[in-house]
Design a protein around this motif. Structure first.
Motif, PDB file in Angstrom:
ATOM      1  N   ASP A  23       4.988  21.980  26.932  1.00  0.00           N
ATOM      2  CA  ASP A  23       5.728  22.011  25.672  1.00  0.00           C
ATOM      3  C   ASP A  23       4.827  22.689  24.658  1.00  0.00           C
ATOM      4  OD1 ASP A  23       6.847  21.423  23.152  1.00  0.00           O
ATOM      5  OD2 ASP A  23       7.519  19.448  23.781  1.00  0.00           O
ATOM      6  N   SER A  24       5.250  23.808  24.087  1.00  0.00           N
ATOM      7  CA  SER A  24       4.379  24.562  23.181  1.00  0.00           C
ATOM      8  C   SER A  24       4.069  23.807  21.896  1.00  0.00           C
ATOM      9  CB  SER A  24       5.003  25.913  22.836  1.00  0.00           C
ATOM     10  OG  SER A  24       6.215  25.736  22.149  1.00  0.00           O
ATOM     11  N   LYS A  25       4.892  22.845  21.543  1.00  0.00           N
ATOM     12  CA  LYS A  25       4.640  22.048  20.343  1.00  0.00           C
ATOM     13  C   LYS A  25       3.560  21.000  20.606  1.00  0.00           C
ATOM     14  CE  LYS A  25       8.844  20.589  20.030  1.00  0.00           C
ATOM     15  NZ  LYS A  25       9.144  21.002  21.372  1.00  0.00           N
ATOM     16  N   TRP A  26       3.239  20.771  21.870  1.00  0.00           N
ATOM     17  CA  TRP A  26       2.273  19.746  22.257  1.00  0.00           C
ATOM     18  C   TRP A  26       1.302  20.353  23.267  1.00  0.00           C
ATOM     19  CZ3 TRP A  26       3.737  14.633  25.165  1.00  0.00           C
ATOM     20  CH2 TRP A  26       2.697  13.709  25.027  1.00  0.00           C
ATOM     21  N   ALA A  27       0.544  21.346  22.807  1.00  0.00           N
ATOM     22  CA  ALA A  27      -0.329  22.103  23.698  1.00  0.00           C
ATOM     23  C   ALA A  27      -1.376  21.235  24.397  1.00  0.00           C
ATOM     24  CB  ALA A  27      -1.019  23.222  22.921  1.00  0.00           C
ATOM     25  N   ASP A  28      -1.753  20.121  23.785  1.00  0.00           N
ATOM     26  CA  ASP A  28      -2.718  19.225  24.409  1.00  0.00           C
ATOM     27  C   ASP A  28      -2.039  18.122  25.221  1.00  0.00           C
ATOM     28  OD1 ASP A  28      -4.900  20.595  23.342  1.00  0.00           O
ATOM     29  OD2 ASP A  28      -4.830  19.447  21.485  1.00  0.00           O
ATOM     30  N   GLY A  29      -0.724  18.191  25.338  1.00  0.00           N
ATOM     31  CA  GLY A  29       0.029  17.184  26.065  1.00  0.00           C
ATOM     32  C   GLY A  29       0.057  17.470  27.558  1.00  0.00           C
ATOM     33  N   PRO A  30       0.967  16.819  28.259  1.00  0.00           N
ATOM     34  CA  PRO A  30       1.039  16.976  29.717  1.00  0.00           C
ATOM     35  C   PRO A  30       1.398  18.399  30.136  1.00  0.00           C
ATOM     36  CG  PRO A  30       2.680  15.389  28.915  1.00  0.00           C
ATOM     37  CD  PRO A  30       1.954  15.920  27.734  1.00  0.00           C
ATOM     38  N   ILE A  31       0.902  18.776  31.292  1.00  0.00           N
ATOM     39  CA  ILE A  31       1.182  20.081  31.881  1.00  0.00           C
ATOM     40  C   ILE A  31       1.722  19.845  33.283  1.00  0.00           C
ATOM     41  CG2 ILE A  31       0.146  22.219  32.730  1.00  0.00           C
ATOM     42  CD1 ILE A  31      -1.901  21.967  30.470  1.00  0.00           C
ATOM     43  N   VAL A  32       2.787  20.535  33.612  1.00  0.00           N
ATOM     44  CA  VAL A  32       3.391  20.437  34.947  1.00  0.00           C
ATOM     45  C   VAL A  32       2.907  21.631  35.757  1.00  0.00           C
ATOM     46  CG1 VAL A  32       5.549  20.459  36.240  1.00  0.00           C
ATOM     47  CG2 VAL A  32       5.426  19.258  34.049  1.00  0.00           C
ATOM     48  N   ARG A  33       2.379  21.353  36.940  1.00  0.00           N
ATOM     49  CA  ARG A  33       1.926  22.409  37.846  1.00  0.00           C
ATOM     50  C   ARG A  33       2.986  22.620  38.911  1.00  0.00           C
ATOM     51  NH1 ARG A  33      -1.312  22.223  42.752  1.00  0.00           N
ATOM     52  NH2 ARG A  33      -2.082  24.322  43.120  1.00  0.00           N
ATOM     53  N   VAL A  34       3.370  23.880  39.116  1.00  0.00           N
ATOM     54  CA  VAL A  34       4.372  24.233  40.119  1.00  0.00           C
ATOM     55  C   VAL A  34       3.717  25.199  41.103  1.00  0.00           C
ATOM     56  CG1 VAL A  34       6.646  25.267  40.485  1.00  0.00           C
ATOM     57  CG2 VAL A  34       6.197  24.000  38.387  1.00  0.00           C
TER      58      VAL A  34
END
Length: 66
Positions: free
Chosen positions: A36-47
């Motif tokens: 989520d670009s508004k939460w750059a330090d938030g969770p990241i999903v790896r695909v």
């Protein structure tokens, strides 16, 4: 893996213009990362690479690879 600060994040052209619905992705050798670009330090999903390619092909039929 490459440090997150060194990745090139691309914002979806389909994200809302009001700034409330922004999705970004970054390509990595093993596939893609999504956040989520508004939460750059938030969770990241790896695909993984193959699921990412299948996803991109489903959006643009006729695309050989991504």
């Amino acid at each position: 893996m490459t440090a997150l600060s060194q990745l090139t994040w691309i914002t979806s052209s389909y994200s809302g213009g009001s700034g409330t619905e922004c999705v970004e992705c970054a390509r990595i050798p093993a596939g893609a990362l999504i956040r989520d670009s508004k939460w750059a330090d938030g969770p990241i999903v790896r695909v993984g690479a193959e699921p990412w390619k299948a996803f991109v092909r489903s959006l643009w039929p006729g695309t050989p690879s991504a």
